[in-house]
Design a protein around this motif. Structure first.
Motif, mmCIF file in Angstrom:
data_model
loop_
_atom_site.group_PDB
_atom_site.id
_atom_site.type_symbol
_atom_site.label_atom_id
_atom_site.label_comp_id
_atom_site.label_asym_id
_atom_site.label_seq_id
_atom_site.Cartn_x
_atom_site.Cartn_y
_atom_site.Cartn_z
ATOM 1 N N LYS A 1 0.770 -1.299 0.062
ATOM 2 C CA LYS A 1 0.103 0.033 0.168
ATOM 3 C C LYS A 1 0.882 1.313 -0.017
ATOM 4 C CE LYS A 1 -3.870 2.407 2.859
ATOM 5 N NZ LYS A 1 -4.406 2.110 3.982
ATOM 6 N N THR A 2 2.016 1.138 0.810
ATOM 7 C CA THR A 2 2.903 2.226 0.991
ATOM 8 C C THR A 2 3.497 2.670 -0.451
ATOM 9 O OG1 THR A 2 3.192 1.902 3.386
ATOM 10 C CG2 THR A 2 4.905 3.473 2.234
ATOM 11 N N LEU A 3 3.933 1.646 -1.044
ATOM 12 C CA LEU A 3 4.774 1.536 -2.516
ATOM 13 C C LEU A 3 3.594 2.084 -3.300
ATOM 14 C CD1 LEU A 3 6.838 -1.669 -2.545
ATOM 15 C CD2 LEU A 3 7.709 0.730 -2.191
ATOM 16 N N ASP A 4 2.484 1.688 -3.352
ATOM 17 C CA ASP A 4 1.401 2.305 -4.356
ATOM 18 C C ASP A 4 1.240 3.737 -4.068
ATOM 19 O OD1 ASP A 4 1.113 -0.140 -5.369
ATOM 20 O OD2 ASP A 4 -0.831 -0.835 -4.286
ATOM 21 N N GLU A 5 1.015 3.990 -2.959
ATOM 22 C CA GLU A 5 0.610 5.296 -2.497
ATOM 23 C C GLU A 5 2.105 6.419 -2.825
ATOM 24 O OE1 GLU A 5 0.188 5.889 1.619
ATOM 25 O OE2 GLU A 5 -1.899 4.989 1.278
ATOM 26 N N ARG A 6 3.153 5.815 -2.877
ATOM 27 C CA ARG A 6 4.669 6.450 -3.289
ATOM 28 C C ARG A 6 4.600 6.680 -4.733
ATOM 29 N NH1 ARG A 6 10.315 3.862 -3.232
ATOM 30 N NH2 ARG A 6 11.512 5.706 -4.111
ATOM 31 N N ALA A 7 4.066 5.579 -5.499
ATOM 32 C CA ALA A 7 4.019 5.792 -7.019
ATOM 33 C C ALA A 7 2.943 6.822 -7.354
ATOM 34 C CB ALA A 7 3.561 4.201 -7.559
#
Length: 194
Positions: free
Chosen positions: A112-118
């Motif tokens: 989820k954090t990586l998706d938000e970062r992207a």
């Protein structure tokens, strides 16, 4: 002489010291041997006493019953130990399940954090593009403003020039009008004089 005398005294004192040291060591070793013999004697007495007690008890009915029941007691303690081990295994399995769930939750959180970062990076990229476009438009507007200001300046200069020309023409018109008026009055005067 004196040196030989001193050496003989030193040798004598060393001999006395070494003999005393050897005597102390022999005494210590003898004490340890004596203690060991006493311990062995006590152990022999305990063994003999236990042997006599066993010979007295081996034909006693209660003793026979005790010797038959004792292994059964060990079986129940073994069952208890197995039960405790099973409970411990269950606790370890539960802890393993909790750890696995925590790991999965952490992996989901990381995803989820990586998706938000992207998403944030994409948004930042779009905002940078918009900022670049805004900068380009601002530069175009500044250029256009400069051109318009130059055009306005040219127009103001032309207006000033035209106003000067108009003033000259008006001045000339007044001169011509005054000349016409003079000529008319002169004509009128001449007309009256005839």
């Amino acid at each position: 002489g004196v040196l030989a005398n001193l050496e003989s005294e030193r040798d004598e004192k060393l001999r006395v010291l070494i003999i005393g040291l050897q005597a102390m060591m022999r005494g210590k070793i003898a004490q340890e041997r004596f203690k060991k013999l006493i311990q062995q004697q006590k152990a022999i007495q305990v063994l003999q006493r236990n042997g006599k007690c066993y010979l007295k008890l081996r034909n006693w009915q209660w003793w026979r019953l005790f010797t038959k029941v004792k292994p059964l007691l060990q079986v129940t303690s073994r069952d208890k130990e197995i039960h405790e081990r099973e409970e411990e295994l269950k606790k370890v399995q539960d802890a393993h399940v909790k750890d696995r769930e925590a790991l999965e939750e952490s992996e989901q959180q990381l995803k989820k954090t990586l998706d938000e970062r992207a998403l944030l990076q994409d948004q930042i990229f779009r905002e940078k593009e918009m900022a670049a476009e805004a900068d380009e438009q601002r530069l175009r507007l500044l250029t256009k403003k400069g051109e318009l200001e130059e055009y306005i300046h040219d127009l103001e200069e032309r207006i000033d020039t035209e106003e000067e020309k108009t003033q000259k023409i008006l001045g000339e018109k007044k001169k011509i009008e005054s000349t016409i008026a003079d000529l008319e009055s002169t004509l009128a005067d001449e007309g009256n004089a005839r």
